[in-house]
Design a protein around this motif. Structure first.
Motif, PDB file in Angstrom:
ATOM      1  N   GLN A  52       0.750  -1.110  -0.116  1.00 49.84           N
ATOM      2  CA  GLN A  52      -0.146   0.200  -0.087  1.00 49.84           C
ATOM      3  C   GLN A  52       0.862   1.096  -0.101  1.00 49.84           C
ATOM      4  OE1 GLN A  52      -2.508  -0.971   3.581  1.00 49.84           O
ATOM      5  NE2 GLN A  52      -4.232  -1.474   2.123  1.00 49.84           N
ATOM      6  N   HIS A  53       0.702   2.058  -0.963  1.00 52.25           N
ATOM      7  CA  HIS A  53       1.690   3.144  -1.362  1.00 52.25           C
ATOM      8  C   HIS A  53       1.297   4.211  -0.184  1.00 52.25           C
ATOM      9  CE1 HIS A  53       4.239   5.839  -3.647  1.00 52.25           C
ATOM     10  NE2 HIS A  53       3.228   6.961  -3.238  1.00 52.25           N
ATOM     11  N   LEU A  54       0.230   4.312   0.245  1.00 57.00           N
ATOM     12  CA  LEU A  54       0.006   5.271   1.273  1.00 57.00           C
ATOM     13  C   LEU A  54       0.571   4.829   2.571  1.00 57.00           C
ATOM     14  CD1 LEU A  54      -3.443   6.667   0.616  1.00 57.00           C
ATOM     15  CD2 LEU A  54      -1.412   8.252   0.474  1.00 57.00           C
ATOM     16  N   VAL A  55       0.767   3.771   3.023  1.00 57.18           N
ATOM     17  CA  VAL A  55       0.910   3.255   4.110  1.00 57.18           C
ATOM     18  C   VAL A  55       2.631   3.345   3.930  1.00 57.18           C
ATOM     19  CG1 VAL A  55       1.498   1.295   5.759  1.00 57.18           C
ATOM     20  CG2 VAL A  55      -0.746   1.424   4.621  1.00 57.18           C
ATOM     21  N   ARG A  56       3.176   3.038   3.095  1.00 50.82           N
ATOM     22  CA  ARG A  56       4.779   3.172   2.776  1.00 50.82           C
ATOM     23  C   ARG A  56       5.211   4.371   3.259  1.00 50.82           C
ATOM     24  NH1 ARG A  56       4.292   0.082  -1.980  1.00 50.82           N
ATOM     25  NH2 ARG A  56       4.934   2.025  -3.071  1.00 50.82           N
ATOM     26  N   GLY A  57       4.516   5.482   2.452  1.00 45.34           N
ATOM     27  CA  GLY A  57       4.691   6.618   2.445  1.00 45.34           C
ATOM     28  C   GLY A  57       4.570   7.247   4.039  1.00 45.34           C
ATOM     29  N   ALA A  58       3.476   7.066   4.573  1.00 40.82           N
ATOM     30  CA  ALA A  58       3.436   7.404   5.982  1.00 40.82           C
ATOM     31  C   ALA A  58       4.075   7.177   6.979  1.00 40.82           C
ATOM     32  CB  ALA A  58       2.102   7.025   6.361  1.00 40.82           C
ATOM     33  N   LEU A  59       4.712   5.862   6.910  1.00 38.78           N
ATOM     34  CA  LEU A  59       5.814   5.161   7.661  1.00 38.78           C
ATOM     35  C   LEU A  59       7.048   5.809   7.409  1.00 38.78           C
ATOM     36  CD1 LEU A  59       4.600   1.211   7.553  1.00 38.78           C
ATOM     37  CD2 LEU A  59       4.538   2.738   9.456  1.00 38.78           C
ATOM     38  N   ALA A  60       7.311   6.112   6.263  1.00 37.04           N
ATOM     39  CA  ALA A  60       8.445   6.575   5.892  1.00 37.04           C
ATOM     40  C   ALA A  60       8.737   8.115   6.239  1.00 37.04           C
ATOM     41  CB  ALA A  60       8.899   6.574   4.486  1.00 37.04           C
ATOM     42  N   ALA A  61       7.458   8.787   6.179  1.00 36.74           N
ATOM     43  CA  ALA A  61       7.612  10.097   6.599  1.00 36.74           C
ATOM     44  C   ALA A  61       7.846  10.432   8.212  1.00 36.74           C
ATOM     45  CB  ALA A  61       6.129  10.876   6.316  1.00 36.74           C
TER      46      ALA A  61
END
Length: 201
Positions: A10-19
């Protein structure tokens, strides 16, 4: 600096975790992968020291990825981060070589602390999940039922399963029927999924 890889479909999950992780002065997300097949190459390219893996991903899931990394990248610390707080997944994660297991609704501070802990060689074990795992450890399936259910999980037809385990098609159907009853499910695919979540296959 702790270098982290995140694998989640899930792209949004990856991005949120990375941020979230990149806000920390001692943590840097150096790679993001959409499934397990990309992880090994990304580790080689970036030198990430901690891999955050989701359980359910297409092509190669997090548990199988963890098993493969134990062989190919034993120095990398693995933290399973998943929506699914299933006792079977919990147990399989540690059997596969993970150093920690967190559900995605954990507080952000817990995730950050978990990354630091596994990086330093520690373990992250949710006490409630550990208790559930012990309670779920009694496996009602026979060895044959586990065997045919594991093959059924791949989508193999009964005739192919029968040939693989050297049984008649009728005997295989009986084993599958028993497994469906013991897992309280409607069909063999649901039975295989339920058995895997409980750590029975």
């Amino acid at each position: 600096m702790i270098k982290v890889l995140i694998a989640d479909d899930q792209h949004l999950v990856r991005g949120a975790l990375a941020a979230l992780l990149n806000l920390e002065e001692d943590i840097e997300v150096v790679a993001q992968c959409a499934d397990g097949t990309e992880v090994a190459a990304a580790l080689d390219a970036t030198g990430a020291q901690v891999a955050l893996l989701d359980v359910q991903m297409p092509r190669l899931d997090g548990l199988r990825t963890a098993q493969l990394l134990r062989e190919s990248h034993p120095e990398v610390k693995i933290l399973i981060v998943t929506t699914f707080d299933r006792p079977g997944y919990f147990r399989q994660a540690f059997e596969a070589g993970a150093s920690g297991f967190l559900v995605k609704d954990s507080p952000p501070a817990e995730l950050i602390a978990a990354v630091r802990r596994v990086h330093s060689g520690g373990k992250v074990v949710d006490p409630a999940m550990a208790i559930l795992s012990v309670e779920a450890s009694s496996n009602p399936l026979t060895e044959r039922e586990r065997e045919v259910l594991s093959l059924a999980a791949t989508g193999a037809p009964v005739s192919q399963i029968a040939a693989s385990v050297h049984l008649s098609a009728g005997t295989v159907r009986n084993h599958l029927s028993n497994a469906i009853g013991k897992t309280n499910t409607a069909n063999r695919i649901e039975a295989a999924r339920a058995a895997r979540e409980m750590g029975w296959i």
